[in-house]
Design an enzyme around this catalytic site. Structure first.
Site, short mmCIF file in Angstrom:
data_model
loop_
_atom_site.label_atom_id
_atom_site.label_comp_id
_atom_site.label_asym_id
_atom_site.label_seq_id
_atom_site.Cartn_x
_atom_site.Cartn_y
_atom_site.Cartn_z
CB CYS A 15 -0.94 0.00 1.20
SG CYS A 15 -1.89 -1.52 1.36
CG HIS B 222 -6.38 1.14 0.80
ND1 HIS B 222 -5.39 1.62 -0.02
CD2 HIS B 222 -5.74 0.49 1.81
CE1 HIS B 222 -4.21 1.28 0.47
NE2 HIS B 222 -4.41 0.60 1.59
CG HIS C 81 -2.03 4.25 5.33
ND1 HIS C 81 -1.78 4.14 3.97
CD2 HIS C 81 -2.25 2.97 5.77
CE1 HIS C 81 -1.85 2.88 3.61
NE2 HIS C 81 -2.15 2.15 4.68
#
Length: 496
Positions: free
Chosen positions: A216, A391, A351
């Site tokens: 990620c 995401h 994040h």
């Protein structure tokens, strides 16, 4: 005789003195030159890097930085039900039971429109090869071209140049499909290394071409490496970013087993109602250049990257468990790299995946760094674009960068969606940090606006980056008119 010897001795001494003088003068000049080279090296090693162009595709019809700004500034949620044009068994996939084998308990995600669309003829790629190409490779070609046009740079003018390509990418589910009959293109078409190499090949770029897989955090790590390459002189221009397209629904099935997904597909970052992440996809590329070169060449500077850092969790509570102390350290190193203090940063694009474990750890790391020493009435503001579009995995970091570049240019900090109230799992009284539950005017007093962006990989690789608004106002964005050399693509692909 004695007088002659004395005269010769004096003349000899004078000659020696003169030689010594010229030698010392030469040494002094060389020392000055060495010091100048050292200063130049030190300045280059910490020189700010300019963002001079942006290309991107994200859910909600986003096909450029203006489109992304439209989504976040309007507070739009672009999550939708599973697409029906990808060959997925949409009805058979779903089961509300998290323990159901091979199923997912969510029907929702944030998906690209026409993810497989591609102008193969423009790039000179045969149809048989295109069929074998992962859509992620296709997208990187298109958004890289668009980013260069957005920067006012003719992509074809870079042939043979020291231009680097740094691509964050880790999902290669397209390669798991039946590739029979694709005439030997399957290997290059699905290799993540080729995602960068193909851009360099098509444009004739001769700087580094590196595909980065840190899960990620991939695209933010890619930008960090591009900055390092520019500062070291390894390249003179860099295309950096990341891409994720979900060719198969396997990531939904896998994370359902871990109970890591929100059933409604929405990321409720830092909220009391946070119940897991929601998956999205997209692609983004920023064109980076040393600030001094951007000024010399007359390129419009959209924002400046002041500093960045990358580190690892190491031996934490688990392979995939975040490490709060490591997050604090990467923030501190990035600030030092930028030559700034925590008080110099106004907002962090976090994040913020909305997991019950990850968000509290990240919030506490922010409270322990940015949240200390400042007045409560001037907190560090925190937000997450994942609340708008999920995401986006390997593209998540660059999505946050583009959001913050646009926010600085517009003077507004956008709201983070789906926050009923700040998470009770976080001790918000331990520092001056607040969640952006509503949009705020971004006013500053006599200094540039500054933002930070965080990305943390499931493998433990953390990245943090410090952005600053452009030193002079950038001109209004306008599509670059197509020239004969671009074959008309400028009008078609440069969409803001």
């Amino acid at each position: 005789m004695i007088e002659e010897q004395r005269t010769m001795s004096v003349e000899g001494a004078d000659q020696q003195s003169e030689k010594l003088f010229h030698y010392l003068k030469k040494v002094a000049v060389e020392l000055d030159e060495t010091r100048a080279r050292l200063r130049e090296y030190e300045q280059r090693a910490t020189e700010p890097v300019a963002v001079v162009g942006i290309g991107c595709r994200f859910p909600g019809g986003v096909d450029g930085p203006d489109g992304l700004w439209d989504v976040v500034s309007a507070g739009r949620d672009v999550v939708s039900e599973f697409p029906t044009d990808r060959g997925w068994d949409v009805e058979g996939l779903y089961d509300p039971d998290p323990d159901a084998e091979g199923k997912t308990y969510t029907r929702w995600g944030a998906f690209l429109d026409d993810a497989t669309g591609f102008d193969a003829g423009f790039f000179g790629i045969a149809p048989s090869e295109v069929l074998a190409m992962d859509p992620q490779q296709r997208l990187m070609l298109e958004v890289s071209w668009e980013a260069l046009e957005h920067a006012g740079i003719d992509p074809l003018s870079l042939r043979g140049s020291a231009t680097g390509v740094y691509t964050g990418i880790f999902a290669a589910s397209y390669g798991n499909r039946d590739t029979g009959g694709l005439q030997g293109y399957g290997l290059t078409g699905t290799s993540i290394s080729v995602a960068s190499g193909r851009v360099s090949y098509v444009l004739g770029l001769q700087g580094p071409a590196v595909s980065v897989d840190t899960a990620c955090s991939s695209s933010l790590v890619a930008i960090h490496w591009a900055m390092s390459s520019l500062r070291s002189g390894e390249c003179d221009l860099a295309l950096a970013g990341g891409v994720t397209v979900m060719g198969l629904p396997s990531i939904f099935v896998g994370f359902s087993r871990q109970r890591g997904l929100a059933a409604d597909g929405r990321c409720k970052a830092f909220a009391a109602a946070a119940d897991g992440t929601g998956w999205g996809e997209g692609a983004g590329v920023v064109v980076l250049e040393r600030l001094s070169d951007a000024r010399r060449l007359g390129h419009s500077v959209l924002a400046v990257v002041r500093g960045s850092a990358v580190n690892q969790d190491g031996a934490s509570n688990g392979l995939t468990a975040p490490n709060g102390l490591a997050q604090q350290r990467v923030i501190q190193v990035a600030l030092a790299n930028a030559g700034l203090s925590a008080a110099d940063v106004d907002v962090v694009e976090a994040h913020g995946t909305a997991t019950t474990l990850g968000d509290p750890i990240e919030a506490q790391a922010l409270l322990s760094t940015y949240g200390q020493g400042g007045p409560a009435e001037q907190p560090l503001w925190v937000g997450s674009i994942k609340s708008n579009m999920g995401h986006t995995q390997a593209a998540a970091g660059v999505a946050g960068v583009i959001k913050m570049v646009q926010a600085m240019r517009h003077g507004v900090m956008p709201a983070t969606l789906h926050v009923d109230e700040p998470s009770p799992r976080v001790d918000w009284t331990s520092g001056a940090v607040s969640v952006l539950t509503e949009a705020r005017e971004w006013s500053v007093d006599g200094r540039p606006r500054r933002a930070a962006v965080s990305s943390f990989g499931i493998s433990g690789t953390n990245a943090h980056l410090i952005l600053e608004e452009a030193p002079v106002p950038a001109p209004a964005e306008a599509p670059v008119e197509a020239s004969e050399s671009t074959g008309g693509r400028g009008r078609r692909w440069c969409r803001g």
